[in-house]
Structure formats: structure tokens, C-alpha cells
Design an enzyme around this catalytic site. Structure first.
Site, PDB file in Angstrom:
ATOM      1  N   TYR A  50      62.442  74.279  39.412  1.00  0.00           N
ATOM      2  CA  TYR A  50      61.108  73.881  38.948  1.00  0.00           C
ATOM      3  C   TYR A  50      60.686  74.624  37.677  1.00  0.00           C
ATOM      4  O   TYR A  50      59.491  74.731  37.398  1.00  0.00           O
ATOM      5  CB  TYR A  50      60.085  74.102  40.059  1.00  0.00           C
ATOM      6  CG  TYR A  50      60.063  73.005  41.111  1.00  0.00           C
ATOM      7  CD1 TYR A  50      59.734  71.696  40.762  1.00  0.00           C
ATOM      8  CD2 TYR A  50      60.349  73.278  42.447  1.00  0.00           C
ATOM      9  CE1 TYR A  50      59.699  70.686  41.723  1.00  0.00           C
ATOM     10  CE2 TYR A  50      60.307  72.272  43.416  1.00  0.00           C
ATOM     11  CZ  TYR A  50      59.977  70.972  43.037  1.00  0.00           C
ATOM     12  OH  TYR A  50      59.933  69.973  43.971  1.00  0.00           O
ATOM     13  N   HIS A 116      60.518  64.954  46.708  1.00  0.00           N
ATOM     14  CA  HIS A 116      60.556  65.073  45.244  1.00  0.00           C
ATOM     15  C   HIS A 116      61.502  63.994  44.737  1.00  0.00           C
ATOM     16  O   HIS A 116      62.502  63.681  45.385  1.00  0.00           O
ATOM     17  CB  HIS A 116      61.100  66.448  44.819  1.00  0.00           C
ATOM     18  CG  HIS A 116      61.458  66.494  43.370  1.00  0.00           C
ATOM     19  ND1 HIS A 116      60.536  66.713  42.388  1.00  0.00           N
ATOM     20  CD2 HIS A 116      62.639  66.277  42.735  1.00  0.00           C
ATOM     21  CE1 HIS A 116      61.136  66.645  41.207  1.00  0.00           C
ATOM     22  NE2 HIS A 116      62.411  66.380  41.389  1.00  0.00           N
ATOM     23  N   GLU A 127      68.624  67.244  36.932  1.00  0.00           N
ATOM     24  CA  GLU A 127      68.413  67.627  38.333  1.00  0.00           C
ATOM     25  C   GLU A 127      69.644  67.322  39.193  1.00  0.00           C
ATOM     26  O   GLU A 127      69.974  68.092  40.092  1.00  0.00           O
ATOM     27  CB  GLU A 127      67.168  66.920  38.876  1.00  0.00           C
ATOM     28  CG  GLU A 127      65.888  67.456  38.239  1.00  0.00           C
ATOM     29  CD  GLU A 127      64.617  66.776  38.726  1.00  0.00           C
ATOM     30  OE1 GLU A 127      63.539  67.170  38.264  1.00  0.00           O
ATOM     31  OE2 GLU A 127      64.694  65.864  39.575  1.00  0.00           O
TER      32      GLU A 127
HETATM   33  P1  CMP Z   1      57.293  67.375  42.804  1.00  0.00           P
HETATM   34  O1  CMP Z   1      57.595  65.954  42.527  1.00  0.00           O
HETATM   35  O2  CMP Z   1      58.249  68.107  43.661  1.00  0.00           O
HETATM   36  O3  CMP Z   1      57.157  68.166  41.418  1.00  0.00           O
HETATM   37  C1  CMP Z   1      56.374  69.329  41.293  1.00  0.00           C
HETATM   38  C2  CMP Z   1      55.518  69.578  42.494  1.00  0.00           C
HETATM   39  O4  CMP Z   1      54.435  70.475  42.287  1.00  0.00           O
HETATM   40  C3  CMP Z   1      54.862  68.307  42.954  1.00  0.00           C
HETATM   41  O5  CMP Z   1      55.834  67.462  43.507  1.00  0.00           O
HETATM   42  C4  CMP Z   1      53.804  68.843  43.916  1.00  0.00           C
HETATM   43  O6  CMP Z   1      54.309  69.031  45.228  1.00  0.00           O
HETATM   44  C5  CMP Z   1      53.484  70.218  43.332  1.00  0.00           C
HETATM   45  N1  CMP Z   1      52.137  70.299  42.792  1.00  0.00           N
HETATM   46  C6  CMP Z   1      51.146  71.093  43.248  1.00  0.00           C
HETATM   47  N2  CMP Z   1      50.034  70.943  42.541  1.00  0.00           N
HETATM   48  C7  CMP Z   1      50.298  70.016  41.590  1.00  0.00           C
HETATM   49  C8  CMP Z   1      49.514  69.412  40.532  1.00  0.00           C
HETATM   50  N3  CMP Z   1      48.251  69.737  40.307  1.00  0.00           N
HETATM   51  N4  CMP Z   1      50.131  68.496  39.761  1.00  0.00           N
HETATM   52  C9  CMP Z   1      51.425  68.156  39.950  1.00  0.00           C
HETATM   53  N5  CMP Z   1      52.192  68.696  40.923  1.00  0.00           N
HETATM   54  C10 CMP Z   1      51.644  69.602  41.742  1.00  0.00           C
END
Ligand code: CMP
Length: 140
Positions: A50, A116, A127
Site C-alpha cells: 500500500y 481489494h 500488484e
Molecule cells: P483498498 O481498495 O484496499 O485500497 C486502499 C484501502 O484504504 C481501501 O481499500 C480502504 O479499505 C482503505 N481506506 C480507508 N480510508 C479510506 C479513504 N478515506 N479513502 C480510500 N480508502 C480508504
């Protein structure tokens, strides 16, 4: 075009015992699981995966959640796989996710949001290579 995308079933959904239900949705949509592994990510691995979000206020909570239990990591292949997977997942925030999407049905919060999925061809390639380096070498 046939694409590959990286999918992660997050610790909340693994704990809920819905890996099979989520896989069934991939399969019903024409996405094929072509590589998969269950893994309990280390702090370092989660931070590296991430890294694009490193400066975001939610980074620490996101990484903490992703290392809280095992995840199921897979490469999905199919026609328009990246967009198709994102449609199946629904909006990042489950409160905003359309009815019938994975997040609407299985997610509890924006962090514990079940899955995700890569958001674009460039991130998908990066990824997939992050978790399955051999596949990247032999893709296409
Ligand atoms: P994911 O698709 O795994 O990519 C990043 C992750 O950050 C997202 O899913 C969410 O689970 C987490 N996240 C938490 N807060 C936020 C936010 N404000 N905007 C985007 N992602 C967030």
C-alpha cells in the site's frame, strides 16, 4: 481485451468464512482464478503493498487492519477483468456500495471492506508482480 487483476479477500471476509461465496461471484462473472495463496501479511509487506497511500491519513489503520489476520490473494483473469472486478466489489465505502455488490453484502466499514482490487492496468501489473512475480514474467 483479456486482462489480469490482483484481488485480495481481506481479513474481515476471511474471518466471516465467505471466501467461497466471493469466489463464486468471480466465477459467475466470467473471471477465472489463475493463481491464489492464503497469507498472513507482515507489517512490512502490507506497508510495501500500500506504499502509494503512505502519506494518507488512513495509512496506519489500513496497514494495521491488513495484518490483523490472514488474507486470500488471487489473480483474476478475464475479459475486462479490472473493471469487472471493481463492479463486483462496489464502492470502497460499503455504505456507498450498490446493492448486490461484494462490499454491500459482506463489508462493515471503509477499512474492513472485504476486498481489494487493482484500479487500473498499470496498478494491476504492479500488484500482480508484487505477490506473484513469476506470473508477471510470463504474462501475455
Ligand atoms: P483498498 O481498495 O484496499 O485500497 C486502499 C484501502 O484504504 C481501501 O481499500 C480502504 O479499505 C482503505 N481506506 C480507508 N480510508 C479510506 C479513504 N478515506 N479513502 C480510500 N480508502 C480508504
Amino acid at each position: 481485451a483479456t486482462e489480469r487483476t490482483l484481488s485480495i479477500i481481506k481479513p474481515d471476509a476471511v474471518a466471516k468464512n465467505v471466501i467461497g461465496q466471493i469466489y463464486a461471484r468471480f466465477e459467475a462473472a466470467g473471471l477465472k482464478v489463475i493463481a491464489a495463496r492464503m497469507q498472513h501479511l507482515s507489517q512490512r509487506e502490507a506497508e510495501a503493498f500500500y506504499a502509494v497511500h503512505k502519506e494518507r491519513p488512513f495509512f496506519k489503520d489500513l496497514v494495521g487492519f491488513m495484518v490483523s489476520g490472514p488474507v486470500m490473494i488471487q489473480v483474476l483473469e478475464g475479459e475486462g477483468a479490472i473493471a469487472k472486478n471493481r463492479e463486483l466489489m462496489g464502492a470502497t465505502d460499503p455504505k456507498k456500495a450498490d446493492k448486490g455488490t461484494i462490499r454491500a453484502d459482506f463489508a462493515d466499514s471503509i477499512d474492513a471492506n472485504a476486498v481489494h482490487g487493482s484500479d487500473a492496468p498499470e496498478t494491476a501489473a504492479a500488484e500482480v508482480a508484487f505477490f506473484f512475480p513469476g506470473l508477471a514474467i510470463y504474462s501475455r
